[in-house]
Structure formats: C-alpha cells, structure tokens
Scaffold this motif. Structure first.
Motif, short mmCIF file in Angstrom:
data_model
loop_
_atom_site.label_atom_id
_atom_site.label_comp_id
_atom_site.label_asym_id
_atom_site.label_seq_id
_atom_site.Cartn_x
_atom_site.Cartn_y
_atom_site.Cartn_z
N ALA A 169 1.17 -1.37 -0.16
CA ALA A 169 -0.23 0.07 0.34
C ALA A 169 0.64 1.38 -0.23
N ARG A 170 2.14 1.47 0.17
CA ARG A 170 2.72 1.89 0.79
C ARG A 170 3.36 2.72 -0.40
N THR A 171 4.15 1.90 -1.01
CA THR A 171 4.57 2.41 -2.33
C THR A 171 4.11 2.42 -3.74
N ARG A 172 2.36 1.38 -2.90
CA ARG A 172 1.42 2.24 -4.19
C ARG A 172 0.72 3.99 -4.07
N GLU A 173 1.00 4.24 -2.61
CA GLU A 173 0.63 5.21 -2.32
C GLU A 173 2.44 6.73 -2.81
N ILE A 174 2.96 6.22 -2.98
CA ILE A 174 4.79 7.11 -3.47
C ILE A 174 4.01 7.51 -4.81
N PHE A 175 3.62 6.57 -5.08
CA PHE A 175 4.05 6.16 -6.88
C PHE A 175 2.12 7.19 -6.88
N GLY A 176 1.26 6.92 -6.16
CA GLY A 176 0.23 7.77 -6.76
C GLY A 176 -1.06 7.28 -7.16
N LEU A 177 -0.51 5.51 -7.06
CA LEU A 177 -1.23 4.34 -7.75
C LEU A 177 -2.68 3.90 -7.28
N VAL A 178 -3.96 4.05 -7.31
CA VAL A 178 -4.93 3.80 -6.47
C VAL A 178 -5.75 2.13 -7.36
N ALA A 179 -5.59 1.69 -6.15
CA ALA A 179 -5.89 -0.14 -6.66
C ALA A 179 -5.73 -0.77 -5.28
N VAL A 180 -6.02 -1.76 -5.13
CA VAL A 180 -6.57 -2.37 -3.80
C VAL A 180 -6.25 -3.90 -4.06
N THR A 181 -5.44 -4.10 -4.29
CA THR A 181 -4.80 -5.46 -4.59
C THR A 181 -3.41 -5.12 -5.37
N ASP A 182 -2.34 -5.65 -4.06
CA ASP A 182 -0.75 -5.81 -4.26
C ASP A 182 -0.20 -6.05 -5.94
N TYR A 192 6.55 5.23 -15.29
CA TYR A 192 6.08 6.61 -13.66
C TYR A 192 7.09 7.48 -13.75
N LEU A 193 9.10 6.47 -15.00
CA LEU A 193 9.91 6.95 -14.68
C LEU A 193 10.41 8.32 -15.44
N ASP A 225 -0.68 12.92 -11.67
CA ASP A 225 -0.84 13.99 -11.96
C ASP A 225 -0.08 15.47 -12.88
N GLY A 226 1.03 15.09 -12.99
CA GLY A 226 2.20 15.67 -13.06
C GLY A 226 3.34 16.44 -12.48
N GLN A 227 3.21 16.09 -11.39
CA GLN A 227 4.24 16.00 -9.90
C GLN A 227 5.47 15.09 -10.46
N ILE A 228 6.35 15.79 -9.52
CA ILE A 228 8.05 15.33 -10.23
C ILE A 228 8.50 15.09 -8.79
N ARG A 229 8.43 13.44 -8.16
CA ARG A 229 9.28 13.25 -7.03
C ARG A 229 10.25 12.39 -7.05
N HIS A 230 10.84 12.99 -6.40
CA HIS A 230 12.75 11.70 -6.20
C HIS A 230 12.40 11.16 -5.25
N VAL A 231 12.32 9.67 -5.48
CA VAL A 231 12.72 8.26 -4.95
C VAL A 231 13.87 7.49 -4.70
N GLU A 232 14.09 7.17 -3.80
CA GLU A 232 15.11 6.21 -3.04
C GLU A 232 14.28 4.60 -3.18
N SER A 233 15.12 3.71 -3.95
CA SER A 233 15.07 2.04 -4.40
C SER A 233 16.39 1.50 -3.46
N LEU A 234 15.82 0.55 -2.72
CA LEU A 234 17.09 -0.48 -2.75
C LEU A 234 16.64 -1.90 -2.38
N LEU A 235 17.70 -2.46 -3.50
CA LEU A 235 16.83 -4.04 -3.68
C LEU A 235 18.08 -4.53 -4.21
N ARG A 236 17.26 -6.36 -4.58
CA ARG A 236 18.29 -7.36 -3.85
C ARG A 236 17.44 -8.99 -4.34
#
Length: 701
Positions: A169-182, A192-193, A225-236
């Motif tokens: 849910a938090r990832t979807r919120e960061i990207f502004g994605l409205v969805a009920v499933t993961d 989105y990039l 909505d056109g808003q530009i945001r900076h994000v950081e990802s850690l992946l493994r």
C-alpha cells in the motif's frame, strides 16, 4: 515376520508411541456423555494419571474462557456434518496455573445404522513453544511495520519466473497509484520514470541473478497528476529453491531530502540576504573563467553613502537597499555574467567576453540602477550611489587576488574622483598600498600567522589618576612584521585583511594565541584581556564554538575576557552583533562598544546592546582642550553611560593637558588610555603578574 510385527503392536505399544509423541488422547461416547482422557493428556497438563475426574465436560472446565465458544463450535460443525474433522487451537489450564496451547484434532469414529454419530476420538498436541515463537515473530513484525511506517518506506517485489510485480500500500501511495490489490502489471513502474532518469534507473534495477549485494538507486518519477518526485530504491536478488527467484526492493520518497540538500548547497554558495554568489563561490568561478583566456571584465562595486542610510533609517532599510541594489545589478548583466556580494556594501562582478568599451557601458547602467534602488521610506531624504572599479583580464596567469585587487584599486580611484562614477584600472595610477599591494598584504598576513611575523602587543587601559596595578586590563593588538623586517601599522594590514576575506582568520589567530600563551595568568587573576572583532568575525556562525573550545583548552575564565565591536561592524552585521552580545553576556564575558559617538546610530546600538562599557571615539577626546562641542559630547556620553551602569573608556588621552581639562569638566572615566604606548604582550603580562604577586604578598603580611 510382518504378521508377527502386526500382532506385537498391542495397546502398550500405542501407549508408548503416544508417550514419545507427547500426544494426549480423548475418547467421547456421545450416547452416555462419558469422555475418556489418556494418561499422556493428563501429564501434558501437569497431572498424574487418575488425579483428574473423567467428567464429560472436564476439557471444557480447563479451557480458557476466550477459547470455549470456538472449541465447542468446531465440534458441533463436525457432528452436524459441516466439516470433515475437528481442528482447532485452544488453551488449557496447567496444574501450576499457566495456560498450555494445544492443537486439537479428531473426528467421528462410530455411527449407528442411520448415520447418527455415536463416538468421537481425537488427539491434542502441546504447541505452546510454537505459539510463543509466533508471538515473538509478530512482535518483530509489528516493530518492522512501525519502522516502515515511520520511515515512509514501501515494499515491492518482482517475480522473475512469472513476470509479475507486487506493490504494498505504501509503494502504491508513493507512486500515486489507486488500486486495491498488491499485484500490478510488470511494465507499470517503467511508465512512471522521468525521461532524464529512465535509462539509469532501469539499468540499476536489472539485478544480476545470483548476486547477494544490495543495490541503491535514486531517480525521479512523474505521477499521473504531473507532480515530479524524487525516490530512492534499495533492491536485492532473492534466490528461491526450484524457481528463478525474485527481486525484493524498498522505495522511499526523498523529495524533501533532495530539496533540503539543494537549499544547503545553495546556501553554501550564495549570500543569504541578496541571493548573489558569496565570496568563496565567486573566487572559484573567477578562477575558472580566467583559465579559459577569454577576455573577462571584473568589476568591484562599493556603495556610497550606505552607512549614512543605516544611521538614518536602521538596518532593516539597509537590508532592503542591498537587496534592491543586487536585483538592479542583475537586470543590467548579460546571462553569461556572475555577481557576488563580498560582504557589507561591496559587490564583485565578472562578465566573460567583455572588452573595456562594453564594460564601461555596463558600469554606467549599474550606476543608474543603484541610484534607482528602492530605499523604502528612507528614499524621501536619502540617496544611494556607487563607486565602480573595472579591470579587463586577458592573461590566464592572472590570479583571482590580483584581478580583484586591480578592480578594487580602480574603485578607490573612482571614490577619490568624487564617487558615483566608475574608473578603469590603469597601471599608471596604482594607489600606494591599495590595489595589488593590498591583496599581497592580505596574503602576507596569512603567511605571517605561520612564520612568526605576526606579533601580539598590549595596550594598557588605566583608570584616570590611578596606577595600572589596580585594573591590569589590556587591549590586545596585532602588529605585522614585513618580509624586510619593517613593522607594518594596523591601519594598513587590517583593512587589507577585511577587504580580502581573511579578517576572521586573523581574529581567531589573535584570540587563540593570546589565550594559549597567557591563559594561566588570566586564570590567576593577574590580568584581563580585551579583543577587537571585525565585521567578518561577528558574522561567523562558529565563533562561539571556537571561543568556548579555546577557553576550555586553556582554562581561561570567561570573566577575564572582553570583546570590542565597532559601530562599523555592527552596521553591516546588526543581527549578528546583537546575537554575539547576547551570547557574550550569557558567558559573563565583557563587551564594549568601540568608537562610540562616531556614527548617528551610536545611541541606538547602546539601547539594543546591553554592553559593559563604551569607548568614546578618540576624535572627541584629542581636541577636548580646544573644542567646546567635543567637551559637550563627552559630558553627554559619560552622563548617559553612568545612568545605564556602563563603564566609559576614553581613547587618545595622551597629553597631560587633556587629563587636566577632563578633571576640570568633572569627567570621571572608569578607564582611559593614558600616556602609554603599546608594548609586546609578553612584557605587559609579565609586568601584571609581578604586580599581582606583590599585591598578594602585601595582603598576606
């Protein structure tokens, strides 16, 4: 042999098996209501065989109240044919009083001809350790979820084999994605990039299979909505048995962090008031442009009548004027140019690919912009102008210091010619110790701190008519020995240090050197020292951290230190001066206003700054024997100071007739300079220590 094994599995065999497996057996006869419990069941709850009565509702009596309804419902559903078996978890009370978690499994083992259940059997297994482990894990998960929530971090993973992505849910919120499933489409993230970050972000997310390191990536996304945001990802990469594996990652919105970084980076390079480059950043830019060997015009702009504006209208009006001047200068310059505020009311400009004729045209436009600057309410009775010096640099071997020195020298020529004008640097008109000499003098001052040519002197501060032994206060002064051994007066090297940005370093050197050498004498009470502070030092946000650290290292008492700030320093650093005085008073350091009375705002500063002493400007003292005006000024200042509880120091009391005149006037200076020239500080401190020792011996006898 197999048949023999089957026959040997008697009741004792199964009892042993139940014992080893720690299983408790129950056998419920529905027709009679009787319920049998095995000895292993009783021992599971801490009872010996036969210690518990085999009543039909024994298990229900021992069941936790919160679990009874659920346990009964599980049996009722099975008896009613709704479930294939009984399976539930419940708590039973141990003989010692605690609760034992058990897994209850069983079912119908006998029915009548009509299919009606007659008998149920089942086993109960102690699962307390498992439940404790689950509870501990849940606590860890709760803390983990709390940490994620506090940090604003989202979790996602990508299954390589199925090409499916899952966002919490938090990832979807960061990207502004409205969805009920993961689950999201695998290509959704790419959409989105930010175009400028797309390639780099996608490369970073192609984690090599089999690696176990953590990869960090920062990039921008564009929300719907056109808003530009900076994000950081850690992946493994996470390996999975019998499968291709998956990529597990986190994502966090770092837009606010990025904005703060940009603000700090901007503040490190720009003047806080005007938004122009600061001195350090301008020097780096100037060095870069000189190295290109493209003709470069360098301007030194010094405002005229700025101090009078501050005296008349206050520092708020001065700040407004500086911002307006900076904006006006900016409007005159081409896009390739750079402008800086060097400090106070001084500015520097550089214009690439600009010859002398073009530079003179720009200077004329800048002069007009300064005259038109917004002065607020002060505009009705005050005016502002500027003196501008210009030099054109063509030689890439020219240093930054030399370029600014040439422009500064031309600025001095413009002031000497009447102000509100510009002058072009000419080697035929180098003005004495200004210009190039001043820049080299400032550099030589820095060298002298390291090679021993910077000397500390002390000026004794006497009470009028009393021996110095009673006060033993000294004003610390610096004297510079030139490369040839000549002692350079402070009127030459201190203005050069201020003009070329080394005054704060000079003040720090004086304070550290004096306290390191004479802290012990100050701690014993033999002497107190006073230090003059430049405007640059007052603006130094790390000043008090430095002073406190030196005091702690040397053991010097705060009360043995005095600081003097001049009206000139306060004019261009009013807020800094006010903060400095407040912190000094908190530490019980003495503070004096130097050159008091020389400016129109002197009494305003006295009202704003709760100082310990004021030093009347020497221009009012040295002619007091012949000037009635000066006598009235001195009387007025001393009267006001006494009523405020401030000590008064008179400068330039160097003749006996001056002392006599002050006596006739009834002036009672707390302290004043009296017929004493500065001497090396070591000699003055040694003299004070001898006086203090002699006084101590007299008191002891």
């Amino acid at each position: 042999m197999a048949g023999q094994d089957k026959k040997s599995r008697s009741g004792a065999f199964w009892a042993k098996a139940l014992e080893r497996a720690h299983l408790g057996v129950w056998d419920w006869d529905l027709s009679t209501g009787d319920c049998f419990y095995s000895a292993t069941w009783a021992r599971m709850l801490g009872y010996e065989d036969g210690e518990l009565a085999n009543t039909s509702d024994l298990w229900l009596q021992l069941t936790h109240p919160d679990d009874r309804e659920r346990a009964q419902a599980s049996g009722d559903r099975h008896i009613a044919g709704l479930t294939d078996a009984i399976e539930t978890e419940l708590r039973l009370k141990h003989k010692q009083g605690h609760w034992v978690w058990v897994l209850d499994r069983g079912g119908i083992v006998e029915s009548d001809a009509d299919g009606k259940p007659l008998r149920l059997m089942g086993v109960q297994t102690d699962i307390s350790k498992q439940k404790a482990a689950e509870a501990a894990l849940e606590q860890v998960n709760i803390r983990f979820r709390l940490a994620l929530a506090a940090s604003g971090t989202g979790i996602w993973h990508y299954d390589i084999a199925t090409n499916k992505s899952y966002w919490d849910a938090r990832t979807r919120e960061i990207f502004g994605l409205v969805a009920v499933t993961d689950e999201v489409t695998a290509d959704l993230w790419h959409s989105y990039l930010h175009p400028d970050d797309k390639d780099a972000a996608e490369r970073a997310h192609r984690v090599p299979l089999g690696t176990d390191g953590v990869i960090a990536a920062q990039y921008r996304i564009i929300k719907r909505d056109g808003q530009i945001r900076h994000v950081e990802s850690l992946l493994r990469f996470i390996a999975a048995a019998g499968a291709t594996g998956q990529v597990l990652g986190t994502v966090r919105d770092i837009t606010e962090d990025k904005l703060r970084e940009q603000e700090l980076a901007f503040a490190a390079r720009h003047d806080a008031l005007t938004g122009l480059w600061n001195r350090a950043a301008f020097d780096r830019l100037l060095a870069h442009h000189i190295a290109t060997a493209v003709p470069l015009a360098v301007f030194y702009v010094d405002l005229d009548y700025f101090k009078a504006l501050n005296d008349f209208a206050g520092h708020a009006a001065g700040d407004l004027a500086l911002k307006s001047v900076a904006a006006g200068i900016g409007r005159c310059l081409p896009p390739s140019a750079h402008a800086a505020r060097l400090g106070g009311d001084e500015f520097a400009l550089m214009v690439p690919d600009c010859d002398a004729v073009q530079a003179e045209g720009l200077a004329g436009a800048i002069l007009a912009a300064v005259r038109d600057a917004d002065l607020g309410l002060a505009a009705t009775s005050r005016r502002l102008a500027a003196s501008i010096g210009i030099t054109v640099v063509r030689d890439r071997a020219t240093t930054v210091a030399d370029a600014l020195a040439c422009a500064d020298d031309a600025c001095y020529a413009a002031k000497a010619a009447g102000r509100d004008r510009f002058a072009l640097f000419s080697t035929d008109a180098v003005s004495g110790s200004a210009g190039l000499n001043a820049a080299r003098l400032a550099a030589d001052t820095v060298d002298a701190m390291d090679d021993g040519r910077l000397k500390l002197f002390g000026q004794q501060i006497h009470r009028l008519g009393r021996p110095w032994e009673e006060s033993r206060h000294v004003e610390v002064l610096a004297r510079l020995a030139g490369q040839g051994g000549r002692l350079i007066p402070p009127g030459e090297f201190i203005p050069a240090a201020e003009r070329f940005g080394v005054a704060a370093r000079l003040d720090r050197w004086i304070i550290r050197t004096a306290l390191s050498r004479h802290g012990a004498a100050m701690k014993s009470g033999a002497i107190t020292l006073g230090f003059n502070l430049s405007a640059q030092t007052l603006s130094d946000p790390g000043l008090w951290d430095f002073v406190d650290r030196v005091i702690e290292e040397t053991g010097t008492p705060h009360s043995g230190i005095g600081f003097e700030i001049t009206e000139t320093a306060a004019v261009t650093n009013f807020d800094a001066a006010e903060a400095f005085v407040r912190k000094a008073r908190e530490r019980r350091c003495r503070v004096s206003l130097d050159d008091f009375g020389a400016g129109m705002s002197s009494f305003e500063y006295l009202r704003r700054f709760p100082v310990d002493a004021i030093k009347i400007d020497g221009s009012f003292i040295e002619h007091v024997t012949e000037s009635r005006f000066d006598r009235e000024i001195v009387l007025a200042i001393t009267s006001i100071a006494r009523s405020l509880g401030c000590a008064v120091v008179g400068e330039k009391i160097e003749r006996q007739d001056t002392v006599a005149m002050l006596g006739d006037m009834g002036v009672e200076f707390g302290q004043g300079f009296l017929l004493h020239r500065p001497e090396p500080l070591e000699r003055v401190v040694a003299q004070a220590a001898r006086m203090a020792g002699a006084a101590s011996r007299r008191r002891a006898s």
